[in-house]
Design a protein around this motif. Structure first.
Motif, PDB file in Angstrom:
ATOM      1  N   ASP A 122       0.826  -1.211   0.000  1.00 28.36           N
ATOM      2  CA  ASP A 122       0.000   0.000   0.000  1.00 28.36           C
ATOM      3  C   ASP A 122       0.857   1.255   0.000  1.00 28.36           C
ATOM      4  OD1 ASP A 122      -2.268  -1.520  -0.070  1.00 28.36           O
ATOM      5  OD2 ASP A 122      -2.649  -1.400   2.092  1.00 28.36           O
ATOM      6  N   GLU A 123       1.942   1.271   0.800  1.00 25.96           N
ATOM      7  CA  GLU A 123       2.826   2.426   0.826  1.00 25.96           C
ATOM      8  C   GLU A 123       3.488   2.631  -0.533  1.00 25.96           C
ATOM      9  OE1 GLU A 123       5.588   1.698   3.957  1.00 25.96           O
ATOM     10  OE2 GLU A 123       4.085   1.950   5.533  1.00 25.96           O
ATOM     11  N   GLY A 124       3.901   1.559  -1.169  1.00 26.75           N
ATOM     12  CA  GLY A 124       4.526   1.644  -2.496  1.00 26.75           C
ATOM     13  C   GLY A 124       3.563   2.182  -3.540  1.00 26.75           C
ATOM     14  N   GLU A 125       2.302   1.768  -3.480  1.00 26.09           N
ATOM     15  CA  GLU A 125       1.300   2.251  -4.435  1.00 26.09           C
ATOM     16  C   GLU A 125       1.063   3.747  -4.263  1.00 26.09           C
ATOM     17  OE1 GLU A 125      -0.273   0.697  -7.002  1.00 26.09           O
ATOM     18  OE2 GLU A 125       1.132  -0.921  -6.605  1.00 26.09           O
ATOM     19  N   GLU A 126       1.021   4.224  -3.021  1.00 22.96           N
ATOM     20  CA  GLU A 126       0.811   5.651  -2.785  1.00 22.96           C
ATOM     21  C   GLU A 126       1.985   6.456  -3.310  1.00 22.96           C
ATOM     22  OE1 GLU A 126      -0.210   6.518   1.252  1.00 22.96           O
ATOM     23  OE2 GLU A 126      -1.860   5.077   1.245  1.00 22.96           O
ATOM     24  N   LYS A 127       3.198   5.952  -3.142  1.00 17.73           N
ATOM     25  CA  LYS A 127       4.378   6.665  -3.649  1.00 17.73           C
ATOM     26  C   LYS A 127       4.349   6.732  -5.173  1.00 17.73           C
ATOM     27  CE  LYS A 127       7.403   5.526   0.206  1.00 17.73           C
ATOM     28  NZ  LYS A 127       8.520   4.694   0.651  1.00 17.73           N
ATOM     29  N   LYS A 128       3.911   5.652  -5.832  1.00 19.49           N
ATOM     30  CA  LYS A 128       3.840   5.630  -7.296  1.00 19.49           C
ATOM     31  C   LYS A 128       2.836   6.645  -7.814  1.00 19.49           C
ATOM     32  CE  LYS A 128       4.934   0.755  -7.895  1.00 19.49           C
ATOM     33  NZ  LYS A 128       4.378  -0.544  -8.266  1.00 19.49           N
ATOM     34  N   ARG A 129       1.707   6.780  -7.125  1.00 17.23           N
ATOM     35  CA  ARG A 129       0.661   7.676  -7.577  1.00 17.23           C
ATOM     36  C   ARG A 129       0.953   9.125  -7.242  1.00 17.23           C
ATOM     37  NH1 ARG A 129      -3.972   3.994  -5.325  1.00 17.23           N
ATOM     38  NH2 ARG A 129      -2.997   4.738  -3.455  1.00 17.23           N
ATOM     39  N   GLY A 130       1.864   9.369  -6.293  1.00 18.85           N
ATOM     40  CA  GLY A 130       2.094  10.727  -5.841  1.00 18.85           C
ATOM     41  C   GLY A 130       0.990  11.132  -4.895  1.00 18.85           C
ATOM     42  N   LYS A 131       0.411  12.288  -5.117  1.00 16.78           N
ATOM     43  CA  LYS A 131      -0.673  12.756  -4.249  1.00 16.78           C
ATOM     44  C   LYS A 131      -1.906  11.886  -4.494  1.00 16.78           C
ATOM     45  CE  LYS A 131      -3.555  16.735  -3.290  1.00 16.78           C
ATOM     46  NZ  LYS A 131      -4.853  16.330  -3.747  1.00 16.78           N
TER      47      LYS A 131
END
Length: 141
Positions: A122-131
């Motif tokens: 989940d943390e990795g997905e948020e970083k990929k999407r940015g905001k």
């Protein structure tokens, strides 16, 4: 026409055809994509089912850092599932993944480890999407 006691005709319409799966291990895939394994104990005319020894099988298909995809089982005990939530139900040999043809491809991990893996994903997905886009607040601006 009468049938001898204990015999089950080859075809029974509707939910009555579930009588052949009674007291056998089954896998249910639900509308919310949950996978439930357990022993079918009872059902009614609406295909509502009672599953004993049920467990929810959770999967994480990520292949981060070269690790194999993993799964875990969450024990739930006796569970009643509404018939309109069931997408598919099938009989399985037993309730272990190895018998379902996924033993070599998936690794079973304890629930705590599975939750840690999911947090990293989940943390990795948020970083990929940015905001992250918030539907409610962004439409009101």
């Amino acid at each position: 026409m009468s049938l001898p006691f204990g015999s089950v005709p080859g075809y029974l319409p509707g939910s009555t055809s579930l009588v052949e799966q009674l007291d056998r291990p089954v896998l249910l895939i639900l509308r919310d994509s949950r996978h439930i394994l357990g022993v079918l104990r009872s059902f009614d005319q609406f295909c509502n089912v009672l599953i004993e020894q049920s467990k929810e099988r959770r999967f994480c298909w990520t292949n981060e850092n070269g690790k194999h995809p993993v799964y875990t089982d969450v024990e739930e005990g006796a569970t009643v599932i509404k018939g309109d939530q069931i997408v598919i139900m099938g009989e399985v040999d037993n309730l272990e993944a190895e018998s379902m043809g996924v033993g070599g491809k998936l690794k079973k991990v304890p629930l705590k480890e599975f939750n840690r893996i999911m947090e990293r994903v989940d943390e990795g997905e948020e970083k990929k999407r940015g905001k992250c886009w918030d539907f409610d607040t962004d439409l009101n601006n």
